[in-house]
Design a protein around this motif. Structure first.
Motif, PDB file in Angstrom:
ATOM      1  N   LEU A   1     -24.899 -20.327  22.787  1.00  0.00           N
ATOM      2  CA  LEU A   1     -23.607 -19.985  23.364  1.00  0.00           C
ATOM      3  C   LEU A   1     -22.565 -20.952  22.808  1.00  0.00           C
ATOM      4  N   TYR A   2     -21.488 -20.383  22.254  1.00  0.00           N
ATOM      5  CA  TYR A   2     -20.451 -21.206  21.635  1.00  0.00           C
ATOM      6  C   TYR A   2     -19.101 -20.916  22.290  1.00  0.00           C
ATOM      7  N   SER A   3     -18.236 -21.948  22.279  1.00  0.00           N
ATOM      8  CA  SER A   3     -16.899 -21.766  22.812  1.00  0.00           C
ATOM      9  C   SER A   3     -15.918 -22.611  22.016  1.00  0.00           C
ATOM     10  N   VAL A   4     -14.658 -22.139  21.976  1.00  0.00           N
ATOM     11  CA  VAL A   4     -13.600 -22.832  21.237  1.00  0.00           C
ATOM     12  C   VAL A   4     -12.433 -23.059  22.180  1.00  0.00           C
ATOM     13  N   ASN A   5     -11.880 -24.281  22.171  1.00  0.00           N
ATOM     14  CA  ASN A   5     -10.725 -24.567  23.018  1.00  0.00           C
ATOM     15  C   ASN A   5      -9.453 -24.682  22.188  1.00  0.00           C
ATOM     16  N   THR A   6      -8.330 -24.891  22.875  1.00  0.00           N
ATOM     17  CA  THR A   6      -7.044 -24.932  22.173  1.00  0.00           C
ATOM     18  C   THR A   6      -6.824 -26.259  21.454  1.00  0.00           C
ATOM     19  N   ASN A   7      -7.742 -27.201  21.636  1.00  0.00           N
ATOM     20  CA  ASN A   7      -7.701 -28.436  20.850  1.00  0.00           C
ATOM     21  C   ASN A   7      -8.429 -28.279  19.516  1.00  0.00           C
ATOM     22  N   ARG A   8      -8.755 -27.033  19.177  1.00  0.00           N
ATOM     23  CA  ARG A   8      -9.333 -26.679  17.871  1.00  0.00           C
ATOM     24  C   ARG A   8     -10.807 -27.044  17.763  1.00  0.00           C
ATOM     25  N   GLN A   9     -11.435 -27.390  18.881  1.00  0.00           N
ATOM     26  CA  GLN A   9     -12.831 -27.792  18.838  1.00  0.00           C
ATOM     27  C   GLN A   9     -13.749 -26.620  19.168  1.00  0.00           C
ATOM     28  N   ILE A  10     -14.894 -26.579  18.491  1.00  0.00           N
ATOM     29  CA  ILE A  10     -15.939 -25.617  18.837  1.00  0.00           C
ATOM     30  C   ILE A  10     -17.093 -26.383  19.466  1.00  0.00           C
ATOM     31  N   PHE A  11     -17.666 -25.800  20.528  1.00  0.00           N
ATOM     32  CA  PHE A  11     -18.732 -26.440  21.304  1.00  0.00           C
ATOM     33  C   PHE A  11     -19.955 -25.521  21.353  1.00  0.00           C
TER      34      PHE A  11
ATOM     35  N   THR B   1     -21.274 -29.462  24.032  1.00  0.00           N
ATOM     36  CA  THR B   1     -21.481 -30.437  22.957  1.00  0.00           C
ATOM     37  C   THR B   1     -20.548 -30.093  21.804  1.00  0.00           C
ATOM     38  N   PRO B   2     -19.600 -30.990  21.469  1.00  0.00           N
ATOM     39  CA  PRO B   2     -18.685 -30.687  20.368  1.00  0.00           C
ATOM     40  C   PRO B   2     -19.420 -30.663  19.032  1.00  0.00           C
ATOM     41  N   LEU B   3     -19.067 -29.675  18.201  1.00  0.00           N
ATOM     42  CA  LEU B   3     -19.722 -29.520  16.912  1.00  0.00           C
ATOM     43  C   LEU B   3     -18.771 -29.747  15.738  1.00  0.00           C
ATOM     44  N   PHE B   4     -17.510 -29.318  15.913  1.00  0.00           N
ATOM     45  CA  PHE B   4     -16.591 -29.400  14.781  1.00  0.00           C
ATOM     46  C   PHE B   4     -15.172 -29.203  15.308  1.00  0.00           C
ATOM     47  N   GLN B   5     -14.196 -29.789  14.592  1.00  0.00           N
ATOM     48  CA  GLN B   5     -12.797 -29.581  14.934  1.00  0.00           C
ATOM     49  C   GLN B   5     -12.092 -28.960  13.730  1.00  0.00           C
ATOM     50  N   TYR B   6     -11.499 -27.796  13.943  1.00  0.00           N
ATOM     51  CA  TYR B   6     -10.823 -27.074  12.859  1.00  0.00           C
ATOM     52  C   TYR B   6      -9.402 -27.603  12.681  1.00  0.00           C
ATOM     53  N   SER B   7      -8.821 -27.306  11.546  1.00  0.00           N
ATOM     54  CA  SER B   7      -7.461 -27.788  11.258  1.00  0.00           C
ATOM     55  C   SER B   7      -6.412 -27.033  12.071  1.00  0.00           C
TER      56      SER B   7
ATOM     57  N   THR C   1     -16.924 -22.841  37.985  1.00  0.00           N
ATOM     58  CA  THR C   1     -16.255 -23.504  36.875  1.00  0.00           C
ATOM     59  C   THR C   1     -17.212 -24.498  36.227  1.00  0.00           C
ATOM     60  N   ILE C   2     -17.472 -24.309  34.941  1.00  0.00           N
ATOM     61  CA  ILE C   2     -18.374 -25.260  34.264  1.00  0.00           C
ATOM     62  C   ILE C   2     -17.577 -26.306  33.491  1.00  0.00           C
ATOM     63  N   THR C   3     -16.306 -26.027  33.216  1.00  0.00           N
ATOM     64  CA  THR C   3     -15.425 -27.028  32.621  1.00  0.00           C
ATOM     65  C   THR C   3     -13.997 -26.552  32.788  1.00  0.00           C
ATOM     66  N   THR C   4     -13.069 -27.476  32.749  1.00  0.00           N
ATOM     67  CA  THR C   4     -11.658 -27.126  32.825  1.00  0.00           C
ATOM     68  C   THR C   4     -11.044 -27.189  31.429  1.00  0.00           C
ATOM     69  N   GLY C   5      -9.746 -26.898  31.347  1.00  0.00           N
ATOM     70  CA  GLY C   5      -9.054 -26.905  30.067  1.00  0.00           C
ATOM     71  C   GLY C   5      -8.615 -25.505  29.669  1.00  0.00           C
ATOM     72  N   ASP C   6      -8.173 -25.380  28.438  1.00  0.00           N
ATOM     73  CA  ASP C   6      -7.735 -24.090  27.898  1.00  0.00           C
ATOM     74  C   ASP C   6      -8.690 -23.673  26.791  1.00  0.00           C
ATOM     75  N   PHE C   7      -9.337 -22.518  26.989  1.00  0.00           N
ATOM     76  CA  PHE C   7     -10.342 -22.071  26.034  1.00  0.00           C
ATOM     77  C   PHE C   7      -9.945 -20.736  25.416  1.00  0.00           C
TER      78      PHE C   7
END
Length: 777
Positions: free
Chosen positions: A224-234, A242-248, A208-214
């Motif tokens: 390598l990019y990932s998006v979680n349910t908080n609308r953030q892309i890392f 590293t957070p890059l942006f938060q979508y609406s 596990t490299i991080t917890t949460g809902d992805f």
């Protein structure tokens, strides 16, 4: 590659099976407006709607459909993936089914390994994503990850990667460097393991490299990019996010397309370079009120999946002009009611529950199939009429159509334009009354039918005078009380006899109701008890056949009222149909939920069921001519909602819970005379198989004798309409107004080339007609 395919298909049975193409007699009428997923193939874009797919040729814009008629299952699609290496499309479904479509679209492989896996709960089998790596695809599911070998067409291992080897939802996978990564729900975050490990089935191998809902994880070149349910892309670097942006809103789709990162949200498509530099952003257009679901791109255009307009194509350099692309079709894949017209069909989508509860209320438009084109009227143009259901076409004016609303009243449509909504304020219709809310308005209009005098009859739920007549010529309404009408939530069907008796399916406790105006002294009667041989009081469907016999569909079987004329005067009971099956007497359609009954031009019966498909029965019910299900036909579901018959063209339209299809049965209504009788194909050419496709003689009368002779007068074949019935193995068969000849003579040999005379004789009127047919062998 083809040789390998044959070998492994044999080895994989019964885990895999080849689908059958039904396109000779069947047509799919699916909706392609709501796009779930797209994939990019060799010079093609694949777009998946709920349960069908279409392709767009990038160079020509040519569109081709792929649905149950071609062999797809009709189940609900969740994701698709195209393999350039193996030139095949992989389709994943919510129930765990996988289908593989080979590039020529003629071959479909059905893979049921996940679907049939008993150790996985059905709720966990949904296919979320495919990721191609080498000769494999990693299948992200709601239970974990499975591996499928595209070269060998067989499953590999399955990885249950939750704590203690438990099943967890994996939304997406990707390979980055030496590791495979998984984006997970349920707080399980992002997990990784060495992709080359031989022990990936061991959950301890996964870190596990991080917890949460992805929601997603994707590789784009060296990033390598990932998006979680908080609308953030890392961006993930050395397992640090590293957070890059938060979508609406939460992105629906995140993918790598030719070294670009594409992120699709409900209202935007973002296109980034591999290092996350935004190059293009496509916002919603005011011209298209919709939601974006998915997107892909080629060198010139972006192709965006939407919920309402199929694919919207827009130039990358100037994404402000949109081209709407999808096959022609109805608004939705949830048809509820049908009504045929000459060379056309009306469809509504306003379902209610089996207990006539319209909630939650639905807001859907109507579709009209005419001149081989669909005319769709969206909800915004139907005066906010909700839960649109039964359809009646004015026999005196085919351009005037009345559509019942099970909440808002009765909608009138003229020339495909909604023109008036009849409700409690401007008609004889009434709202139900709630004791605790006298201001509540709910006008529940259900089944409808025109009588021979041009009056439209409707039945409403929860009102005292439930039966209404409306005269479109005079705008006059009349209301009539039925048995315990105020307590009845709705009616399942209404048919009108030649004696003007109105027969109503009285919903789940009122049985069969008969009503006759009786010159101002109305007669009302119901039957619903075991003493009357009713299997249940729940009557759901009705049909009057050409002998004025009333066929009654119930929640628990089929009954027939053979003598309708004495219904009001005698103590009546209905009859079941007893058939012999393997020498044992059984009740036809015993305890089946009958959803619809229709009578075709040959007086045969088409009977839809709640979960057992569609039955086609002989006129007396003793012979089952066809029994169509998902397994042996293109039906996308065994739940039949309604059937409509175009007797002129011999087309059967079938509304199911997952889409609309039609079957060309060939049967037609009889004609009054022989004047319009004709034979086709004529001439019969060498490439036409008379045995399989059969020569057809259309437009014959009800009681006719047919003789076929050669040019010298030698008898070749003979039949009579009341003897040589279709599907009984005769060389010359009669089905209503159509005669079928398989090209064989009295010696059971296929005839030679030559001219043949078809002599028709009406046995009632003594009218005759001779047709000439040329056969070229």
């Amino acid at each position: 590659m083809f040789k390998k395919l044959i070998v492994f298909l044999i080895c994989l049975l019964p885990l895999s099976a080849m689908a059958q193409d039904f396109s000779a007699l069947w047509t799919g009428h699916f909706s392609y407006y709501n796009i779930k997923q797209v994939a990019q193939g060799t010079n093609k874009i694949y777009a998946a709607s709920e349960n069908a797919i279409f392709t767009i040729d990038i160079a020509t814009n040519e569109i081709k459909e792929l649905n149950t008629v071609n062999g797809l299952s009709g189940e609900t699609i969740s994701t698709i993936y195209y393999s350039d290496v193996y030139q095949l499309l992989v389709i994943g479904y919510e129930n765990g089914l996988i289908e593989i479509v080979f590039d020529n679209n003629d071959t479909i492989l059905t893979v049921v390994g996940i679907l049939d896996k008993v150790t996985i709960p059905s709720s966990n089998k949904k296919i979320n994503h495919f990721y191609g790596y080498g000769n494999k695809i990693y299948i992200a599911t709601n239970y974990g990850i499975s591996v499928y070998n595209l070269e060998r067409l067989e499953f590999g291992d399955t990885y249950f990667i939750g704590a203690g080897g438990s099943q967890i939802a994996v939304n997406q996978t990707t390979v980055f460097g030496d590791y495979i990564y998984a984006a997970c729900y349920g707080g399980n975050g992002i997990l990784k393991a060495q992709v080359s490990s031989r022990n990936l089935i061991d959950y301890n191998t996964w870190q596990t490299i991080t917890t949460g809902d992805f929601k997603a994880i994707e590789t784009v070149e060296n990033n390598l990019y990932s998006v979680n349910t908080n609308r953030q892309i890392f961006r993930i670097t050395n397992d640090v996010l590293t957070p890059l942006f938060q979508y609406s809103t939460i992105p629906y789709d995140v993918r790598n397309v030719a070294g670009q990162l594409m992120v699709t949200t409900a209202s935007n498509v973002f296109v980034y370079t591999s290092d996350f530099t935004l190059t293009t952003q496509v916002a919603l257009s005011s011209e298209f009120n919709t939601t974006y679901t998915t997107a892909t791109t080629d060198a010139t255009n972006i192709y965006i999946g939407t919920t309402d307009f199929g694919i919207l194509k827009t130039p990358i350099l100037s994404p402000i002009v949109f081209e709407e692309i999808h096959p022609d079709g109805p608004l939705l894949n949830t048809p509820f009611s049908l009504q045929v017209e000459p060379n056309g069909l009306w469809v509504t989508f306003g379902e209610h529950s089996v207990f006539y509860n319209p909630y939650p209320l639905n807001s859907r438009g109507i579709s009209h199939f005419k001149n081989k084109t669909w005319v769709n009227t969206p909800y915004g143009e139907v005066f906010d009429a909700k839960c649109l259901n039964a359809i009646s076409i004015n026999p005196s004016n085919s351009k005037q159509v009345f559509i019942s609303s099970f909440f808002s009243g009765l909608l009138e449509v003229n020339d495909d334009i909604p023109t008036k909504l009849y409700n409690e304020t401007n008609s004889g219709l009434e709202s139900l009354i709630l004791s605790n809310d006298p201001n509540y308005v709910d006008v529940r209009v259900g089944p409808s039918a025109f009588d021979s005098n041009g009056l439209l009859w409707t039945a409403s739920g929860f009102v005292e005078k439930a039966l209404k007549s409306y005269n479109p010529s005079s705008n006059q309404w009349k209301s009539y009380a039925l048995i315990e009408a105020s307590g009845n939530p709705g009616y399942g069907d209404i048919v009108i006899g030649s004696d003007q008796t109105k027969w109503l399916a009285g919903s789940f406790k009122y049985g069969l109701i008969g009503f006759n105006e009786n010159n101002g002294s109305p007669k009302v009667k119901q039957i619903y008890t075991e003493a009357e041989n009713m299997p249940t009081s729940f009557v759901s469907a009705l049909a009057l056949d050409t002998k004025s016999q009333l066929w009654i569909g119930t929640y628990s079987g089929l009954r027939v009222l053979y003598n309708t004329s004495s219904f009001f005067d005698d103590d009546v009971s209905v009859d079941e149909i007893i058939i012999l099956e393997d020498g044992i007497a059984k009740e036809l359609l015993y305890e089946q939920y009958i959803t619809d009954i229709k009578v075709d031009g040959a007086n045969n019966k088409w009977i839809g069921t709640g979960d057992s498909g569609l039955f086609y029965l002989s006129s007396d019910g003793q012979n089952t001519i066809y029994h169509f299900t998902k397994d042996n036909s293109p039906l996308p579901s065994n739940s039949i909602r309604e059937v409509a018959i175009d007797n002129t063209n011999g087309i059967i339209y079938i509304a199911t819970s997952k889409g609309l299809v039609s079957f060309r049965s060939g049967s037609s209504s009889t004609s009054e005379t022989l004047a319009s009788a004709f034979v086709y194909p004529n001439p019969v050419r060498p490439n036409f198989s008379m045995i399989d496709q059969k020569v057809k003689i259309k437009g014959v009368s009800e009681n006719v004798n047919i003789k076929i002779t050669d040019i010298e007068g030698n008898l070749v074949a003979e039949a009579q309409s009341k003897t040589n019935l279709r599907y009984n193995g005769y060389n010359l068969e009669v089905d209503g107004g159509t005669v079928y000849w398989n090209g064989k003579n009295l010696a059971n040999k296929v005839v030679a080339s030559g001219v043949y005379l078809i002599m028709l004789s009406d046995l009632d009127t003594y009218e005759t007609k001779v047709l000439k047919l040329m056969v070229v062998r």
